[in-house]
Design an enzyme around this catalytic site. Structure first.
Site, PDB file in Angstrom:
ATOM      1  N   GLU A 134       0.863  -1.187   0.000  1.00 47.62           N
ATOM      2  CA  GLU A 134       0.000   0.000   0.000  1.00 47.62           C
ATOM      3  C   GLU A 134       0.899   1.237   0.000  1.00 47.62           C
ATOM      4  O   GLU A 134       2.090   1.137   0.326  1.00 47.62           O
ATOM      5  CB  GLU A 134      -0.884   0.010   1.253  1.00 47.62           C
ATOM      6  CG  GLU A 134      -1.827  -1.171   1.296  1.00 47.62           C
ATOM      7  CD  GLU A 134      -2.733  -1.165   2.524  1.00 47.62           C
ATOM      8  OE1 GLU A 134      -2.691  -0.176   3.305  1.00 47.62           O
ATOM      9  OE2 GLU A 134      -3.477  -2.148   2.683  1.00 47.62           O
ATOM     10  N   PRO A 135       0.325   2.404  -0.308  1.00 49.58           N
ATOM     11  CA  PRO A 135       1.167   3.612  -0.327  1.00 49.58           C
ATOM     12  C   PRO A 135       1.905   3.826   1.000  1.00 49.58           C
ATOM     13  O   PRO A 135       3.044   4.270   1.013  1.00 49.58           O
ATOM     14  CB  PRO A 135       0.158   4.739  -0.587  1.00 49.58           C
ATOM     15  CG  PRO A 135      -0.973   4.079  -1.324  1.00 49.58           C
ATOM     16  CD  PRO A 135      -1.051   2.678  -0.786  1.00 49.58           C
ATOM     17  N   GLY A 138       4.848  -0.667   2.731  1.00 52.08           N
ATOM     18  CA  GLY A 138       5.640  -1.431   1.760  1.00 52.08           C
ATOM     19  C   GLY A 138       6.486  -2.440   2.515  1.00 52.08           C
ATOM     20  O   GLY A 138       6.054  -3.561   2.787  1.00 52.08           O
ATOM     21  N   ILE A 164       0.978  -2.915  -7.831  1.00 47.26           N
ATOM     22  CA  ILE A 164       0.458  -4.264  -8.055  1.00 47.26           C
ATOM     23  C   ILE A 164       0.755  -4.722  -9.481  1.00 47.26           C
ATOM     24  O   ILE A 164       0.176  -4.214 -10.456  1.00 47.26           O
ATOM     25  CB  ILE A 164      -1.055  -4.344  -7.727  1.00 47.26           C
ATOM     26  CG1 ILE A 164      -1.293  -3.808  -6.298  1.00 47.26           C
ATOM     27  CG2 ILE A 164      -1.564  -5.779  -7.879  1.00 47.26           C
ATOM     28  CD1 ILE A 164      -0.396  -4.408  -5.203  1.00 47.26           C
ATOM     29  N   ARG A 248      10.385 -15.748  -2.977  1.00 42.13           N
ATOM     30  CA  ARG A 248      11.578 -14.915  -2.825  1.00 42.13           C
ATOM     31  C   ARG A 248      12.798 -15.592  -3.478  1.00 42.13           C
ATOM     32  O   ARG A 248      13.607 -14.950  -4.131  1.00 42.13           O
ATOM     33  CB  ARG A 248      11.817 -14.721  -1.339  1.00 42.13           C
ATOM     34  CG  ARG A 248      12.829 -13.698  -1.000  1.00 42.13           C
ATOM     35  CD  ARG A 248      12.701 -13.345   0.471  1.00 42.13           C
ATOM     36  NE  ARG A 248      11.664 -12.361   0.709  1.00 42.13           N
ATOM     37  CZ  ARG A 248      11.087 -12.170   1.900  1.00 42.13           C
ATOM     38  NH1 ARG A 248      11.429 -12.901   2.930  1.00 42.13           N
ATOM     39  NH2 ARG A 248      10.185 -11.230   2.037  1.00 42.13           N
ATOM     40  N   ARG A 273      35.488  -7.211 -30.098  1.00 43.38           N
ATOM     41  CA  ARG A 273      35.753  -5.775 -30.250  1.00 43.38           C
ATOM     42  C   ARG A 273      37.252  -5.518 -30.424  1.00 43.38           C
ATOM     43  O   ARG A 273      38.070  -5.838 -29.547  1.00 43.38           O
ATOM     44  CB  ARG A 273      35.243  -5.025 -29.012  1.00 43.38           C
ATOM     45  CG  ARG A 273      35.593  -3.568 -28.940  1.00 43.38           C
ATOM     46  CD  ARG A 273      34.949  -2.772 -30.044  1.00 43.38           C
ATOM     47  NE  ARG A 273      35.079  -1.338 -29.830  1.00 43.38           N
ATOM     48  CZ  ARG A 273      34.895  -0.449 -30.790  1.00 43.38           C
ATOM     49  NH1 ARG A 273      34.581  -0.841 -32.030  1.00 43.38           N
ATOM     50  NH2 ARG A 273      35.012   0.836 -30.520  1.00 43.38           N
ATOM     51  N   GLN A 344      29.626  -1.605 -19.229  1.00 40.43           N
ATOM     52  CA  GLN A 344      30.949  -0.990 -19.376  1.00 40.43           C
ATOM     53  C   GLN A 344      31.725  -1.633 -20.535  1.00 40.43           C
ATOM     54  O   GLN A 344      32.392  -0.943 -21.296  1.00 40.43           O
ATOM     55  CB  GLN A 344      31.724  -1.130 -18.053  1.00 40.43           C
ATOM     56  CG  GLN A 344      32.917  -0.229 -17.922  1.00 40.43           C
ATOM     57  CD  GLN A 344      32.542   1.247 -17.740  1.00 40.43           C
ATOM     58  OE1 GLN A 344      31.394   1.582 -17.521  1.00 40.43           O
ATOM     59  NE2 GLN A 344      33.528   2.108 -17.886  1.00 40.43           N
ATOM     60  N   GLY A 347      30.871  -0.118 -23.826  1.00 39.73           N
ATOM     61  CA  GLY A 347      31.121   1.298 -24.092  1.00 39.73           C
ATOM     62  C   GLY A 347      29.812   2.004 -24.417  1.00 39.73           C
ATOM     63  O   GLY A 347      28.765   1.704 -23.825  1.00 39.73           O
ATOM     64  N   GLU A 371       9.512  -7.726  -3.093  1.00 35.23           N
ATOM     65  CA  GLU A 371       9.510  -8.961  -2.287  1.00 35.23           C
ATOM     66  C   GLU A 371      10.565  -8.903  -1.182  1.00 35.23           C
ATOM     67  O   GLU A 371      11.268  -9.868  -0.912  1.00 35.23           O
ATOM     68  CB  GLU A 371       9.654 -10.204  -3.182  1.00 35.23           C
ATOM     69  CG  GLU A 371       8.426 -10.377  -4.070  1.00 35.23           C
ATOM     70  CD  GLU A 371       8.360 -11.693  -4.796  1.00 35.23           C
ATOM     71  OE1 GLU A 371       8.717 -12.727  -4.208  1.00 35.23           O
ATOM     72  OE2 GLU A 371       7.953 -11.675  -5.964  1.00 35.23           O
TER      73      GLU A 371
HETATM   74  C1  LIG Z   1       8.341  -3.055 -10.094  1.00 34.57           C
HETATM   75  C2  LIG Z   1       7.658  -3.367  -8.806  1.00 34.57           C
HETATM   76  C3  LIG Z   1       6.704  -4.377  -8.754  1.00 34.57           C
HETATM   77  C4  LIG Z   1       6.030  -4.655  -7.567  1.00 34.57           C
HETATM   78  N1  LIG Z   1       5.040  -5.616  -7.556  1.00 34.57           N
HETATM   79  C5  LIG Z   1       4.316  -5.799  -6.414  1.00 34.57           C
HETATM   80  C6  LIG Z   1       3.208  -6.708  -6.397  1.00 34.57           C
HETATM   81  O1  LIG Z   1       2.893  -7.376  -7.394  1.00 34.57           O
HETATM   82  N2  LIG Z   1       2.480  -6.814  -5.261  1.00 34.57           N
HETATM   83  C7  LIG Z   1       2.775  -6.114  -4.126  1.00 34.57           C
HETATM   84  O2  LIG Z   1       2.071  -6.254  -3.132  1.00 34.57           O
HETATM   85  N3  LIG Z   1       3.834  -5.255  -4.110  1.00 34.57           N
HETATM   86  C8  LIG Z   1       4.591  -5.087  -5.222  1.00 34.57           C
HETATM   87  N4  LIG Z   1       5.666  -4.203  -5.219  1.00 34.57           N
HETATM   88  C9  LIG Z   1       5.928  -3.416  -4.018  1.00 34.57           C
HETATM   89  C10 LIG Z   1       7.205  -3.766  -3.302  1.00 34.57           C
HETATM   90  O3  LIG Z   1       7.078  -4.979  -2.623  1.00 34.57           O
HETATM   91  C11 LIG Z   1       7.550  -2.573  -2.391  1.00 34.57           C
HETATM   92  O4  LIG Z   1       7.955  -1.516  -3.249  1.00 34.57           O
HETATM   93  C12 LIG Z   1       8.641  -2.921  -1.390  1.00 34.57           C
HETATM   94  O5  LIG Z   1       8.152  -3.786  -0.398  1.00 34.57           O
HETATM   95  C13 LIG Z   1       9.197  -1.650  -0.727  1.00 34.57           C
HETATM   96  O6  LIG Z   1       8.163  -0.895  -0.217  1.00 34.57           O
HETATM   97  P1  LIG Z   1       8.089   0.685  -0.519  1.00 34.57           P
HETATM   98  O7  LIG Z   1       8.193   0.879  -1.989  1.00 34.57           O
HETATM   99  O8  LIG Z   1       6.907   1.233   0.172  1.00 34.57           O
HETATM  100  O9  LIG Z   1       9.405   1.247   0.108  1.00 34.57           O
HETATM  101  P2  LIG Z   1       9.673   1.562   1.700  1.00 34.57           P
HETATM  102  O10 LIG Z   1       9.010   0.539   2.545  1.00 34.57           O
HETATM  103  O11 LIG Z   1       9.314   2.999   1.866  1.00 34.57           O
HETATM  104  O12 LIG Z   1      11.203   1.360   1.743  1.00 34.57           O
HETATM  105  C14 LIG Z   1      12.124   2.264   1.116  1.00 34.57           C
HETATM  106  C15 LIG Z   1      13.512   1.762   1.325  1.00 34.57           C
HETATM  107  O13 LIG Z   1      13.819   1.751   2.691  1.00 34.57           O
HETATM  108  C16 LIG Z   1      14.831   0.778   2.923  1.00 34.57           C
HETATM  109  N5  LIG Z   1      14.447  -0.021   4.081  1.00 34.57           N
HETATM  110  C17 LIG Z   1      13.370  -0.802   4.250  1.00 34.57           C
HETATM  111  N6  LIG Z   1      13.345  -1.357   5.481  1.00 34.57           N
HETATM  112  C18 LIG Z   1      14.451  -0.887   6.113  1.00 34.57           C
HETATM  113  C19 LIG Z   1      14.998  -1.073   7.416  1.00 34.57           C
HETATM  114  N7  LIG Z   1      14.393  -1.836   8.325  1.00 34.57           N
HETATM  115  N8  LIG Z   1      16.166  -0.420   7.728  1.00 34.57           N
HETATM  116  C20 LIG Z   1      16.761   0.380   6.838  1.00 34.57           C
HETATM  117  N9  LIG Z   1      16.297   0.585   5.584  1.00 34.57           N
HETATM  118  C21 LIG Z   1      15.159  -0.036   5.225  1.00 34.57           C
HETATM  119  C22 LIG Z   1      14.973  -0.065   1.656  1.00 34.57           C
HETATM  120  O14 LIG Z   1      16.133   0.330   0.951  1.00 34.57           O
HETATM  121  C23 LIG Z   1      13.761   0.327   0.860  1.00 34.57           C
HETATM  122  O15 LIG Z   1      13.965   0.237  -0.532  1.00 34.57           O
HETATM  123  C24 LIG Z   1       6.363  -3.929  -6.403  1.00 34.57           C
HETATM  124  C25 LIG Z   1       7.347  -2.949  -6.448  1.00 34.57           C
HETATM  125  C26 LIG Z   1       7.994  -2.660  -7.631  1.00 34.57           C
HETATM  126  C27 LIG Z   1       9.047  -1.582  -7.643  1.00 34.57           C
END
Ligand SMILES: Cc1cc2nc3c(=O)[nH]c(=O)nc-3n(C[C@H](O)[C@H](O)[C@H](O)COP(=O)(O)OP(=O)(O)OC[C@H]3O[C@@H](n4cnc5c(N)ncnc54)[C@H](O)[C@@H]3O)c2cc1C
Length: 388
Positions: A134-135, A138, A164, A248, A273, A344, A347, A371
């Protein structure tokens, strides 16, 4: 280097070797470098093609439901993803999402739910999606807010899901929502929501650097029969984690496929090359780069197939979750480095839009985030080390 050499490793049985070899031959002809402007149409076509040819069968459990085996064979899943990713990122995406999207049904669905959906997923007639993020939730999954209010024999869903995959083209979504049986992660449930159910809206299509169908979903008073709940009320978090635990490792395998393709492309370039009166591969700096790429790939492959093998063996000696986390961490981070090295070697050509290594450079990036981001994997591994 032969991309199938590792099939000789003791992690595999002959059925794995036969499957991967046959899929490799098929993919080289049928889906190699599949890409195009209309990713929705392409993904629909790839699911159908893979289903028609029988390649989606490892994504579901139960031979009665079209599956290849009674439980998901993690090694088969990983070999399929590695092979498809090496040939075409979207073919791997189409395959991977059929598994992730239907995984909760395979693992915890009722016989009716399995009968309704799994044969169509395995046959490529129904497209699956997994709606957890969700927004505002994550990495911190337990913070999810989308609600499910039980009203007699129905559940009413309200809220949002984002990122999603297959959003907009899926035939059904497995949606995780807060049903309130207990606080936090013990108050979530999983529901199957069919596309077209009133109250489910594709609120936004999201464009990402390696395009695939991706959307934000909105639920407003969306009624689904309680019979669509997967498992008991309050078991949603467990179902989501069990699903991610299996898939995963397959993300690691997909990263491995991308990395192998990068090495394959880089090697071709380095050995042809001409420069300074020699070829690029004659320089020791190039040989060191190729050595690092090959070593990173083998290390990632060993961790990936160890994790897959351990899961298939039900090995309880060491945390399976930590082994899967190590595989995902090493394979996705390693693949990013291998692909960067391949760019790299090329080039200027390496950054030309649409070039195979340029596509890989974009395709690998999100695997380090979804994931469970790399940091989430590090925490899982760290906790496991401290417990041991
Ligand atoms: C291309 C794509 C496809 C996806 N497909 C799906 C799907 O099919 N279904 C679904 O449900 N979701 C999906 N997702 C969502 C994905 O699982 C989330 O983007 C992911 O879990 C990260 O959540 P967030 O984007 O809210 O980032 P946030 O939770 O805001 O995290 C941001 C960053 O914080 C860092 N972080 C996280 N935890 C910690 C910690 N404990 N300590 C320090 N740093 C940390 C990591 O670097 C992370 O990237 C998809 C995402 C992408 C980009």
């Amino acid at each position: 280097m032969n991309a199938l050499d590792h099939l000789r490793w003791p992690f595999f049985e002959d059925r794995h070797r036969a499957f991967a070899t046959a899929l490799d031959r098929w993919a080289a002809v049928q889906v190699r470098d599949a890409h195009g402007a209309d990713v929705d149409a392409l993904c629909r076509r790839l699911v159908r093609q893979l289903g028609d040819a029988g390649w989606l069968r490892p994504t579901v459990a139960g031979s009665a439901y079209g599956g290849l085996a009674e439980v998901i064979d993690t090694r088969m899943l990983c070999l399929a993803r590695e092979t498809l990713a090496r040939h075409a990122g979207l073919a791997d995406f189409a395959f991977g999402m059929q598994g992730l999207g239907s995984g909760a049904i395979s693992l915890a669905g009722s016989p009716e739910q399995k009968t309704r959906w799994l044969p169509r997923v395995a046959g490529g007639q129904a497209i699956a999606a997994f709606a957890l993020s969700e927004p505002e939730a994550g990495s911190d999954v337990a913070a999810l807010q989308c609600s499910a209010r039980i009203d007699g024999e129905q559940a009413l869903l309200d809220g949002q899901k984002t990122w999603i995959s297959n959003g907009g083209i899926a035939d059904f979504y497995v949606v995780f929502a807060r049903s309130g049986e207990a606080p936090g992660s013990r108050g979530l449930s999983a529901f199957i929501v069919e596309a077209g159910t009133p109250g489910l809206e594709i609120a936004e299509r999201i464009d990402v650097i390696a395009p695939h169908p991706l959307a934000r979903l909105r639920f407003a008073n969306c009624r689904v029969p309680l019979a669509n709940r997967i498992g008991a009320g309050g078991e949603g978090f467990k179902v989501a984690m069990r699903t991610l635990d299996v898939f995963r490792t397959s993300v690691a395998a997909a990263a491995l496929g991308f990395a192998r393709r990068a090495l394959e492309e880089g090697l071709k370039r380095a050995t042809t090359r001409k420069m300074f009166g020699l070829t690029l591969a004659d320089f020791q700096l190039t040989q060191a780069r190729l050595a690092q790429m090959a070593t990173t790939i083998d290390g990632a492959a060993l961790l990936t197939y160890r994790a897959a093998w351990a899961r298939d063996m039900g090995d309880q000696g060491k945390s399976l979750t930590a082994q899967a986390a190590m595989a995902k961490l090493a394979a996705t981070e390693g693949a990013q480095q291998v692909i960067d090295a391949a760019v790299q070697l090329f080039g200027g050509l390496g950054v030309v839009s649409g070039h195979p290594v340029e596509r890989l450079y974009r395709e690998i990036r999100s695997l380090r985030i979804y994931e469970g981001a790399t940091e989430v994997q590090q925490l899982i591994i760290g906790k496991s080390v401290l417990r041991s």
